[in-house]
Scaffold this motif. Structure first.
Motif: not given
Length: 458
Positions: A185-189, A240-246, A171-179
């Motif tokens: 996808m890279v999430l800073y939590v 997150v091991y998924v393609d950002v563009q998709t 359980v966390c707050k997502v502070l920023h989302i980057a590539e």
């Protein structure tokens, strides 16, 4: 086909039913062993019964993209099954259909994500009534973060130092989302707690050849972003091991929100820094009124009132290895290293509690580059030996042996030779003063440096 309330679907085990419910948790489509992809959902209706749904469809764009809390999904001809004592519905492309309606559009009954033509037809009065009823019910529904099973906070992170992945929920707050450079996808939590110290079991004899990495991924973010981050607590990098563009536009619209993330893992410690990853992420957006969210917020407020920005594991009443030599030291508040990195002002002075985790050069008296870390980030700090600041730092000592002994103590270097070669370093917390400068006044960002000043080793 009549709609079946979720608290009654168990009576239809092995049969196909229609359900209408609110989406509260969703996953990201992933490849299966067959020709289809699969995606998980969790839905809830006014009976407050949750149901797991597994959808099988051929392409990523065939799946529903969950956009806003409260969106209503109509699932037609899904098969009810029980597996390992868990009830769930299976959506198969051959028989099943779906449509999604915005939860906030009370008078609009046009689906915004219809897949099958049969669900695009005008709705009958019964279905319109049920959609409206769910839209009115959900805002007053207290969505729970779910069971505490598998749930960890960042202060409880652990690893078994093997290739085995340790999965957990957060359980966390997502502070920023980057590539990142691999278009992932890279999430800073963040959850307001300090991750435990990653004891470094690798000795870096030559920082010029094999330097200990710093957190360039975090430190290089724009200062406008960093200044929105909380003042204290570990910020975990989650890949997150998924393609950002998709997937980015569809599945990652939860920046600056509290969420429960499932199926993330810490597989290894990257040079003593915590990192996490997932290839099967499931997300539940949580309201600020959720008990776990309120607990996180309460703990953070209490933590800041008690220890300000100091690491929770630091005890200022223990024997100090350093001494701050500035006027009115007691009136100067504490900062984290992330506060230092985020500060726009050059020449500002910060009082920090840090660990020295690496040193260059390690065995010669020259200009020193110290690698400092605290629960928020890791940076390089410089200490120049040809001025009085260095003598202040080592308390006037000029003997090589004395200087080496002082640095070994600050690095937490084991005394035993065998332990020193094969064992672990455990640097202690120290208080110090840091100051920023610019090597090139024309390059405000790229030439910024940090210096250790007004600090003496006792």
């Amino acid at each position: 086909m009549p709609l079946v309330p979720l608290d009654l679907v168990q009576q239809f085990e092995g049969r196909r039913v229609d359900v209408l419910a609110v989406v509260v948790e969703w996953g990201i489509p992933k490849v299966t062993g067959g020709s289809d992809m699969k995606m998980g959902l969790v839905i809830v209706d006014s009976s407050e019964r949750e149901l797991n749904v597994t959808m099988f469809l051929p392409r990523p764009n065939d799946f529903p993209a969950y956009i806003e809390p409260g969106d209503v999904i109509h699932l037609s001809h899904v098969k009810i099954r029980i597996y390992q004592n868990e009830l769930f519905a299976t959506f198969m492309k051959k028989f099943s259909k779906y449509a999604i309606y915005r939860g906030s559009h009370i008078g609009n009954y046009d689906p915004y994500l219809p897949l099958h033509a049969s669900l695009r037809a005008p709705l009958n009065n019964i279905l319109q009534h049920e959609i409206r009823r769910l839209r009115l019910w959900y805002p007053n529904f207290h969505l729970s973060a779910g069971k505490r099973q598998y749930l960890l906070s960042l202060k409880e992170l652990r690893t078994n130092n093997s290739e085995e992945k340790i999965y957990f929920d957060l359980v966390c707050k997502v502070l920023h989302i980057a590539e990142n450079d691999d278009h992932e996808m890279v999430l800073y939590v963040w959850d307001g707690t300090d991750a435990p110290q990653c004891i470094n079991n690798k000795i870096f004899y030559n920082e010029d050849v094999n330097p200990l990495p710093i957190r360039n991924d975090l430190n290089s973010l724009p200062r406008s972003v960093l200044n929105r981050f909380p003042k204290a607590g570990t910020i975990l990098k989650l890949t997150v091991y998924v393609d950002v563009q998709t997937f980015a536009a569809k599945y990652f619209d939860f920046n600056d929100r509290w969420v429960r993330m499932r199926n993330i893992y810490t597989q290894y410690l990257h040079h003593g820094m915590w990192e996490a990853a997932t290839d099967d992420l499931k997300i539940r957006i949580l309201p600020d009124t959720d008990l776990m969210v309120k607990e996180c917020a309460k703990n953070y407020v209490e933590r800041m009132a008690k220890s300000q920005c100091m690491p929770v594991s630091y005890n200022p009443s223990t024997t100090q290895l350093t001494e701050i030599v500035i006027p009115n030291n007691d009136r100067v508040g504490y900062s984290t290293l992330l506060n230092v990195v985020a500060c726009e002002e050059v020449g500002h002075i910060f009082k920090c509690v840090v660990r020295i985790v690496a040193l260059r050069p390690a065995e010669v008296i020259d200009d020193y580059r110290l690698t400092l870390e605290d629960p928020t980030t890791r940076i390089h700090v410089f200490l120049t030996t040809n001025d009085e600041l260095f003598l202040d730092f080592i308390d006037g000592s000029v003997s090589y042996d004395i200087v080496s002994s002082k640095f070994n103590k600050l690095l937490g270097t084991p005394q035993d030779e065998m332990t020193r070669v094969y064992g672990f370093f455990s640097p202690p917390w120290i208080e110090c003063i840091l100051k920023t400068s610019l090597a090139d006044p024309m390059d405000v960002n790229g030439s910024r440096k940090y210096h250790l000043v007004c600090t003496r080793v006792i």
